[in-house]
Design an enzyme around this catalytic site. Structure first.
Site, PDB file in Angstrom:
ATOM      1  N   CYS A  82      54.579 -20.541  42.342  1.00 48.87           N
ATOM      2  CA  CYS A  82      54.834 -20.683  43.768  1.00 48.87           C
ATOM      3  C   CYS A  82      54.576 -19.353  44.498  1.00 48.87           C
ATOM      4  O   CYS A  82      54.994 -18.292  44.035  1.00 48.87           O
ATOM      5  CB  CYS A  82      56.244 -21.124  44.102  1.00 48.87           C
ATOM      6  N   ARG A  85      49.213 -18.321  42.052  1.00 45.17           N
ATOM      7  CA  ARG A  85      50.593 -18.517  41.598  1.00 45.17           C
ATOM      8  C   ARG A  85      50.978 -19.992  41.477  1.00 45.17           C
ATOM      9  O   ARG A  85      52.062 -20.326  41.004  1.00 45.17           O
ATOM     10  CB  ARG A  85      51.563 -17.848  42.571  1.00 45.17           C
ATOM     11  N   TRP A 107      53.882 -24.496  42.526  1.00 49.15           N
ATOM     12  CA  TRP A 107      53.721 -24.858  41.124  1.00 49.15           C
ATOM     13  C   TRP A 107      54.975 -25.656  40.798  1.00 49.15           C
ATOM     14  O   TRP A 107      56.083 -25.125  40.796  1.00 49.15           O
ATOM     15  CB  TRP A 107      53.631 -23.608  40.253  1.00 49.15           C
ATOM     16  N   ASN A 164      60.629 -20.080  46.015  1.00 46.05           N
ATOM     17  CA  ASN A 164      60.014 -19.872  44.699  1.00 46.05           C
ATOM     18  C   ASN A 164      61.154 -19.596  43.727  1.00 46.05           C
ATOM     19  O   ASN A 164      61.905 -18.640  43.918  1.00 46.05           O
ATOM     20  CB  ASN A 164      59.051 -18.677  44.760  1.00 46.05           C
ATOM     21  N   GLY A 165      61.299 -20.459  42.702  1.00 53.01           N
ATOM     22  CA  GLY A 165      62.377 -20.256  41.737  1.00 53.01           C
ATOM     23  C   GLY A 165      63.000 -21.581  41.369  1.00 53.01           C
ATOM     24  O   GLY A 165      62.399 -22.638  41.582  1.00 53.01           O
ATOM     25  N   GLU A 173      44.222 -14.854  20.732  1.00 56.66           N
ATOM     26  CA  GLU A 173      43.892 -14.682  22.143  1.00 56.66           C
ATOM     27  C   GLU A 173      42.615 -15.462  22.509  1.00 56.66           C
ATOM     28  O   GLU A 173      42.556 -16.096  23.566  1.00 56.66           O
ATOM     29  CB  GLU A 173      43.751 -13.181  22.447  1.00 56.66           C
ATOM     30  N   LYS A 183      49.822 -18.124  37.427  1.00 53.12           N
ATOM     31  CA  LYS A 183      49.640 -16.760  36.926  1.00 53.12           C
ATOM     32  C   LYS A 183      50.960 -16.086  36.570  1.00 53.12           C
ATOM     33  O   LYS A 183      51.070 -15.371  35.610  1.00 53.12           O
ATOM     34  CB  LYS A 183      48.910 -15.954  37.998  1.00 53.12           C
TER      35      LYS A 183
HETATM   36  C1  F6R Z   1      47.125 -16.259  29.424  1.00 58.92           C
HETATM   37  C2  F6R Z   1      48.126 -15.790  30.357  1.00 58.92           C
HETATM   38  C3  F6R Z   1      49.562 -16.026  30.032  1.00 58.92           C
HETATM   39  C4  F6R Z   1      50.347 -14.736  30.335  1.00 58.92           C
HETATM   40  C5  F6R Z   1      51.847 -14.981  30.163  1.00 58.92           C
HETATM   41  C6  F6R Z   1      52.644 -13.721  30.378  1.00 58.92           C
HETATM   42  O1  F6R Z   1      45.833 -16.045  29.890  1.00 58.92           O
HETATM   43  O2  F6R Z   1      47.808 -15.247  31.371  1.00 58.92           O
HETATM   44  O3  F6R Z   1      49.745 -16.421  28.715  1.00 58.92           O
HETATM   45  O4  F6R Z   1      49.916 -13.736  29.468  1.00 58.92           O
HETATM   46  O5  F6R Z   1      52.258 -15.954  31.067  1.00 58.92           O
HETATM   47  O6  F6R Z   1      52.445 -13.212  31.652  1.00 58.92           O
HETATM   48  P1  F6R Z   1      52.776 -11.720  32.015  1.00 58.92           P
HETATM   49  O7  F6R Z   1      51.875 -10.850  31.223  1.00 58.92           O
HETATM   50  O8  F6R Z   1      52.537 -11.617  33.485  1.00 58.92           O
HETATM   51  O9  F6R Z   1      54.208 -11.499  31.638  1.00 58.92           O
END
Ligand code: F6R
Length: 614
Positions: free
Chosen positions: A2, A27, A75, A101-102, A487, A609
């Site tokens: 969100c 987001r 989201w 958001n939350g 990965e 994201k």
């Molecule tokens: C994969 C991806 C997610 C993030 C995960 C952690 O491409 O982007 O698996 O790595 O949600 O996110 P962060 O790094 O922001 O804590």
């Protein structure tokens, strides 16, 4: 998870809000909506299922006038993604509108109570419960909007970043946060709100990052005032943003993901700038040097993270154990936080997060802190929650990552972990001087080697087409390249929706080999370092079962070249730094397969994201 935007000032709010939503679309993109107090003094809400472009379409020929408004890109958590569940939500009398958001965890209890008092609900969201509660508190306590928000939030359990507007109050936005990010932008006679700074940077570089349990009143012609839920006024620091607008544009690439893949040589240069000396003989990570004793005395290091950042953490385990000889454990933050882990006072806990907002990683860091550990953050987003709550840390300096699938943040995290491992090794004396200097010089050469690696892009584009038929992929690697296999598989799953599994190559015999046939391609990361002969045997075993092999090999390796169906050459490097090169062709492969399949690579379905909810 969100995105929230808000504007109050002298300009028309709608175009600013739409632009802001576009910047925050990474987001969440299940639905989008906007609330405006129009020039006719009406509080209007326009919202629809779909993306920001659908909202623009929906709002055509509607009254989008007004100089105050809030907007949201969703989201979905509570309630399916549809028009009704889209934000903003009105209160019962439609005099208040709110975006959120939350997650409001106690929404069911609050909702039942409000229903008993005659409130009716249109949506299945927890957000509608909160806006109704605000109206109820406002009416029963006869307080203004600001105090109604404050009082309502004292009843809420959960996480929120909210923004609220009221029909007969066109000069005010009230906003608040707890465990979900919220940034206030300060312009000339105007204020902005954003889940991060990206919707704000075009207009001002002066921001305030709200803290948990803070409520801000943004009023035309007045200074922003911030209070906690007990109505105690809080002082605030105005921070100057370092981000530039061009970092948020595609820069001629068709997608952010491709741009970010190609940015990696430069992001790694940025990441190492000032940390490796000019003659490439020494490394200094200030966060480590400043807390040298903590690292030197640590009996173990725990790394906690999620997703791609967890994969980087696994590589960190190999690097730190090999270079600095400190035992390392790597944990999913979501498991660590709930399993009552044993954490000692002397332990160092490293949390890794691109966004710095991932709810589970944040909670893991808080838990480790509460148990007396020294908590070190590795984050990309400057000023985000994790760097602000950890004892110390290092930024990855990869710049904004907009593509939902993480690429440049991953290699920057691995680079920071390499620098950390080298710094501790030097301080501990666990590496002979000449070996240390060889590694430092090699790390410094990685950006150039990445440039060389990326030249295979047209070839990968061509052969990737062949694999769009596949329903499953296997990714294999050993040692440092096992996390790279994980990965690579994650990248493919996320953006092309093809099922893929990463495995340590030697584990193939213990199960996955049963899957191998002509239909299931196997990607093998097989550099000439580490357990080369053993990986060659694995490839032979796959070929014997008519499996098709894509091999990532060291330049000039003719043995695997002749065995594999397709091969991608990467330059020679130290074993510990192979992931920094091998990740690139895997990112490109996932990208091109997804493109041929017609998938939306920057906004894959169901993903967001920044995962600010559990
Ligand atoms: C994969 C991806 C997610 C993030 C995960 C952690 O491409 O982007 O698996 O790595 O949600 O996110 P962060 O790094 O922001 O804590």
């Amino acid at each position: 998870m969100c995105g929230i935007v808000g504007y109050i000032g002298n300009k028309q709010a709608y175009p600013i809000l739409i632009k802001g939503l576009q910047r925050l679309e990474y987001r969440g993109y299940d639905s989008a909506g906007v609330a405006l107090i129009t020039d006719q003094n009406e509080l209007v809400v326009y919202k629809t299922r779909g993306k920001v472009s659908d909202l623009e379409h929906f709002s055509t020929s509607k009254d989008t006038s007004g100089t105050v408004g809030i907007a949201h890109t969703r989201w979905a958590t509570h309630g399916e993604p549809n028009d009704v569940n889209a934000h903003p939500h009105y209160s019962q009398s439609e005099s208040i509108a709110m975006i959120h958001n939350g997650i409001i965890e106690n929404y069911a209890v609050l909702k039942a109570d409000l229903m008993a008092r005659g409130f009716t609900f249109k949506s299945n969201t927890d957000t509608e419960v909160l806006v109704q509660l605000i109206e109820f508190v406002r009416q029963t306590n006869e307080v203004d909007l600001f105090h109604a928000v404050q009082l309502a939030l004292t009843q809420v359990i959960g996480a929120y970043a909210i923004a609220v507007v009221e029909k007969n109050n066109p000069d005010t936005i009230v906003a608040a946060r707890k465990s979900s990010p919220l940034v206030v932008g300060i312009g000339d006679d105007e204020f902005f709100l954003g889940s991060d700074a990206s919707p704000i940077i075009e207009f001002t570089d002066r921001v305030i990052y709200l803290e948990d349990d803070e409520v801000v009143r943004l009023q035309r012609g007045k200074e922003p005032r911030i209070f906690n839920l007990n109505n105690v006024e809080k002082s605030h620091e105005i921070i100057k943003l370092e981000m530039s607008l061009s970092q948020l544009e595609k820069g001629g690439y068709p997608h952010f993901m491709l741009k970010e893949i190609f940015e990696q040589p430069n992001t790694i240069r940025e990441c190492m700038r000032g940390r490796i000396n000019v003659d490439h003989t020494s490394v200094a990570m200030s966060g480590i040097i400043d807390n040298k004793e903590k690292f030197l005395n640590a009996e173990r290091i725990i790394i906690a993270a999620c997703g791609t950042s967890w994969h980087a953490g696994l590589i960190g385990e190999y690097l730190i154990e090999e270079f600095a000889r400190i035992p390392v454990e790597v944990e999913y933050a979501s498991e660590f936080r709930y399993r009552n882990p044993i954490v000692h006072k002397g332990d160092v806990v490293i949390v890794i997060s691109q966004s710095g907002e991932t709810a589970d990683t944040l909670a893991a860091a808080e838990l480790a802190k509460s148990k007396g550990a020294f908590v070190y953050g590795i984050c990309n987003v400057v000023g985000s929650s994790i760097p602000r709550m950890t004892h110390s840390g290092s930024y990855t300096h990869a710049g904004p990552e907009i593509g939902v699938a993480s690429t440049k943040a991953f290699t920057a995290q691995v680079t920071v972990l390499s620098l950390i491992a080298l710094t501790i090794a030097k301080e501990k004396g666990t590496m002979p001087k000449e070996v240390f200097e060889r590694y430092v010089a090699e790390l410094a050469s990685i950006p150039d080697k990445m440039e060389e690696t990326l030249q295979v892009s047209p070839y990968i584009e061509k052969f990737s087409r062949i694999f769009t038929y596949a329903k499953n992929f296997l990714y294999l690697g050993r040692g440092y390249n096992y996390p790279v296999a994980l990965e690579g598989a994650l990248k493919l799953k996320e953006i092309s929706y093809i099922h893929a599994e990463g495995y340590p190559a030697a584990e193939m015999k213990h199960g996955p080999i049963a899957l191998i046939d002509q239909e299931m391609p196997t990607v093998v990361i097989a550099p000439n370092k580490g357990h080369y002969e053993k990986v060659v045997s694995n490839i032979q075993e796959i070929k014997a079962r008519k499996g098709r092999v894509v091999a990532i090999i060291t330049k000039g390796d003719t043995v695997i070249r002749d065995m594999a169906d397709f091969y991608i050459e990467i330059p020679e490097t130290e074993e510990g730094f192979v992931p920094l090169l091998a990740a690139l062709p895997l990112q490109l492969m996932a990208y091109y397969i997804a493109i041929v399949k017609g998938c939306d690579v920057d906004q894959p379905r169901n993903l967001a994201k920044s995962v600010t909810v559990e």
